[in-house]
Design a protein around this motif. Structure first.
Motif, PDB file in Angstrom:
ATOM      1  N   THR A   1       0.821  -0.887   0.260  1.00 35.40           N
ATOM      2  CA  THR A   1       0.117   0.331  -0.010  1.00 35.40           C
ATOM      3  C   THR A   1       0.628   1.171   0.245  1.00 35.40           C
ATOM      4  OG1 THR A   1       0.295   0.170   2.313  1.00 35.40           O
ATOM      5  CG2 THR A   1      -1.746  -1.094   1.248  1.00 35.40           C
ATOM      6  N   THR A   2      -0.045   2.308   0.133  1.00 38.46           N
ATOM      7  CA  THR A   2       0.844   3.536  -0.471  1.00 38.46           C
ATOM      8  C   THR A   2       1.956   3.655   0.921  1.00 38.46           C
ATOM      9  OG1 THR A   2      -0.414   4.457  -1.487  1.00 38.46           O
ATOM     10  CG2 THR A   2       0.765   6.243  -0.235  1.00 38.46           C
ATOM     11  N   GLN A   3       1.211   3.956   2.216  1.00 37.91           N
ATOM     12  CA  GLN A   3       1.982   3.871   3.808  1.00 37.91           C
ATOM     13  C   GLN A   3       2.922   2.971   3.784  1.00 37.91           C
ATOM     14  OE1 GLN A   3       1.336   6.527   5.886  1.00 37.91           O
ATOM     15  NE2 GLN A   3       3.162   5.510   6.305  1.00 37.91           N
ATOM     16  N   GLU A   4       2.587   1.577   2.976  1.00 41.65           N
ATOM     17  CA  GLU A   4       3.498   0.570   3.149  1.00 41.65           C
ATOM     18  C   GLU A   4       4.638   0.626   2.693  1.00 41.65           C
ATOM     19  OE1 GLU A   4       1.370  -3.681   4.606  1.00 41.65           O
ATOM     20  OE2 GLU A   4       1.629  -2.767   2.395  1.00 41.65           O
TER      21      GLU A   4
ATOM     22  N   SER B   1       7.381   9.849   2.714  1.00 47.20           N
ATOM     23  CA  SER B   1       5.999   9.886   3.868  1.00 47.20           C
ATOM     24  C   SER B   1       4.692   9.846   2.022  1.00 47.20           C
ATOM     25  CB  SER B   1       5.269  11.922   3.532  1.00 47.20           C
ATOM     26  OG  SER B   1       5.754  12.781   1.749  1.00 47.20           O
ATOM     27  N   ALA B   2       3.934   9.430   2.594  1.00 46.25           N
ATOM     28  CA  ALA B   2       2.509   8.479   1.904  1.00 46.25           C
ATOM     29  C   ALA B   2       2.831  10.148   0.536  1.00 46.25           C
ATOM     30  CB  ALA B   2       1.511   8.621   3.137  1.00 46.25           C
TER      31      ALA B   2
ATOM     32  N   ALA C   1       5.742   3.820   1.924  1.00 41.50           N
ATOM     33  CA  ALA C   1       6.151   5.527   2.344  1.00 41.50           C
ATOM     34  C   ALA C   1       7.361   4.485   3.132  1.00 41.50           C
ATOM     35  CB  ALA C   1       5.218   5.908   2.803  1.00 41.50           C
ATOM     36  N   ASP C   2       7.075   3.540   4.147  1.00 39.58           N
ATOM     37  CA  ASP C   2       7.433   3.165   5.149  1.00 39.58           C
ATOM     38  C   ASP C   2       8.685   2.375   5.107  1.00 39.58           C
ATOM     39  OD1 ASP C   2       5.113   4.276   7.175  1.00 39.58           O
ATOM     40  OD2 ASP C   2       4.671   2.485   7.029  1.00 39.58           O
TER      41      ASP C   2
END
Length: 220
Positions: free
Chosen positions: A175-178, A186-187, A180-181
């Protein structure tokens, strides 16, 4: 983890099949069927009148008045944020590749299990696409046939190493957040890279980015 209920619409000219999809969707926590239509025209007219737009549309291809191909085209033009999952009896490579190239986020056959339909809906919302083993094989076979076409050299030279990293992680289903991490960004930056990839590869969505990236040899 997504907290909001995913709103689903269905367009299929067979009443019994729509009833089955309604049961599949509404029996799953986190999903809600908010609109159903017997063809693409009714779908397009109907979603302008409901309070909230669907997040995902389950779309048949062979329908009277306005078929799934025309409906996909109009949905992508008018509502680019709506994810389109084709759900059809047509198991032909050219249809699969054409619909994905047009901007569909996934392609399922009507003999798919209820679990796979539910999984596909969550996947297109979380990752932007859903390719099962059959569709992945069709894509790769189709790309092999097209290897004789000249690559988009201009676009390829403009794609940065970071954008390729983002593309690779998207293809793996993160996912976008994953993403980013994993990349310590940042997302919002991930979404910016995704937007740039869409522009450079002339893609309509995440599924299109992956398809075009495979086609141009950016992904192995």
């Amino acid at each position: 983890m997504r907290k909001e209920t995913i709103k689903v619409a269905v367009a299929d000219d067979h009443t019994l099949f729509r009833e089955g999809l309604k049961l599949i969707v509404n029996s799953c926590d986190g999903l809600e069927l908010i609109f159903e239509a017997e063809n693409g025209q009714v779908l397009l007219e109907g979603i302008t009148k409901i309070t909230k737009l669907p997040d995902v549309v389950l779309l048949d291809l062979r329908m009277p008045i306005k078929d799934g191909i025309e409906t996909t085209k109009e949905l992508r033009q008018q509502y680019p944020d709506i994810k389109i999952l084709v759900l059809t009896m047509i198991d032909q490579d050219d249809y699969i590749i054409h619909l994905l190239d047009m901007g569909a986020s996934g392609y399922l056959l009507k003999n798919s299990s209820a679990d796979e339909v539910q999984k596909a809906i969550f996947s297109v919302m979380e990752s932007g696409f859903y390719f099962n083993d059959h569709v992945s094989k069709v894509m790769l076979n189709g790309l092999k046939r097209k290897r004789t076409l000249p690559p988009m050299l201009d676009a390829m030279t403009k794609i940065s190493a970071r954008e390729i990293e983002v593309c690779e992680l998207m293809a793996e289903g993160f996912t976008t957040q994953e993403i980013a991490d994993k990349l310590f960004i940042s997302a919002r930056t991930v979404e910016t890279h995704r937007k740039h990839l869409m522009e450079k590869l002339d893609a309509k969505n995440t599924a299109g980015i992956i398809y075009r990236a495979l086609k141009e040899g950016l992904l192995q």
